[in-house]
Design an enzyme around this catalytic site. Structure first.
Site, mmCIF file in Angstrom:
data_model
loop_
_atom_site.group_PDB
_atom_site.id
_atom_site.type_symbol
_atom_site.label_atom_id
_atom_site.label_comp_id
_atom_site.label_asym_id
_atom_site.label_seq_id
_atom_site.Cartn_x
_atom_site.Cartn_y
_atom_site.Cartn_z
ATOM 1 N N ASP A 1 6.026 0.385 5.203
ATOM 2 C CA ASP A 1 5.456 -0.091 6.462
ATOM 3 C C ASP A 1 5.615 -1.601 6.601
ATOM 4 O O ASP A 1 5.129 -2.358 5.765
ATOM 5 C CB ASP A 1 3.973 0.276 6.540
ATOM 6 C CG ASP A 1 3.744 1.777 6.450
ATOM 7 O OD1 ASP A 1 4.499 2.525 7.098
ATOM 8 O OD2 ASP A 1 2.819 2.193 5.734
ATOM 9 N N ASP B 1 8.909 -1.663 -0.164
ATOM 10 C CA ASP B 1 7.736 -1.181 0.539
ATOM 11 C C ASP B 1 8.237 -0.536 1.831
ATOM 12 O O ASP B 1 9.380 -0.746 2.243
ATOM 13 C CB ASP B 1 6.788 -2.345 0.828
ATOM 14 C CG ASP B 1 5.554 -1.919 1.607
ATOM 15 O OD1 ASP B 1 4.980 -0.873 1.276
ATOM 16 O OD2 ASP B 1 5.191 -2.627 2.557
#
Length: 246
Positions: free
Chosen positions: A19, A17
């Protein structure tokens, strides 16, 4: 952390991922969401304020419009979905989502972004070890963030909110995005590693059949990450460096 953590340097592929995992943009997202929902709830006379707990429960890890709808539903609010072309001032799910995106983009361009030092160090080690890497992010701003942070070239695959919308991939926690990331990277989820900080993202990777799902606790909490399917928990990616003390 005392638990035994996976050796990512031997993985067939690693999907990250973005953020909150590679870059501290989760904080920028959180501030943008706070600004938008504070305004919306105040204007609509909703007495229960928006909080960080709402971010982690309803917004974190999801595609933007799904996050808006989920958050509003928690306050028993239903409004028209609208269109992706809705202007930011439109009182629709898409309008509110676009309002948030404008606030995020303005903050990103004015403040810039740099990767977490531990995340950058891990990316450098994995690239040196020849491990295929990709990004699976619900954000439509992923390409801009990766470029701004100077880490785009580490990844051969980026499955982001733009790809998800184009290819009709369901939002995390559905398995679609992480399944597509593995497919594009050319690895089976059963021999791949996912690295996520959002409960929805951990659940997505677990549902997609990833052998290892590393939860990065940036605020969601280890219990919530484990309950969603994390096989190990770290507080920073420096814990996964070769030779790191676990």
């Amino acid at each position: 952390m005392s638990e035994t953590l996976p050796d990512l340097h031997r993985a067939a592929g690693v999907l990250f991922d973005l953020d909150g995992v590679l870059t501290p943009t989760a904080e920028v997202h959180m501030r943008a969401w706070q600004h938008v929902f504070d305004d919306v709830l105040a204007r609509w006379g909703v007495t229960e304020p928006y909080s960080d707990a709402d971010y982690f429960a309803y917004v974190d890890g999801k595609k933007r419009y799904d996050g808006v709808a989920s958050m509003l539903r928690s306050r028993n609010i239903e409004i028209p979905w609208g269109e992706v072309t809705d202007p930011p001032q439109a009182e629709t799910v898409c309008g509110i989502g676009n309002r948030k995106n404008a606030a995020f983009a303005a903050a990103l361009r004015s403040e810039g972004i740099a990767p977490f030092p531990g995340s950058l160090a891990l990316l450098e080690q994995l690239r040196a070890a020849g491990v295929p890497m990709g990004v699976v992010s619900s954000s439509k701003n992923a390409q801009e963030v990766l470029g701004s942070a100077g880490i785009r070239d580490f990844f051969t695959v980026v499955v982001d909110g733009v790809v998800a919308e184009r290819d009709h991939l369901a939002s995390k926690p559905a398995p679609d995005m992480f399944a597509e990331g593995a497919r594009m990277l050319g690895v089976e989820p059963s021999v791949a590693v996912a690295v996520e900080d959002a409960v929805a993202g951990v659940a997505s990777a677990a549902a997609a059949g990833y052998a290892v799902v590393v939860g990065v606790d940036r605020g969601a909490g280890p219990q919530a990450l484990r309950a969603a399917g994390a096989t190990g928990i770290v507080d920073d990616l420096s814990r996964l460096l070769a030779g790191a003390s676990h």
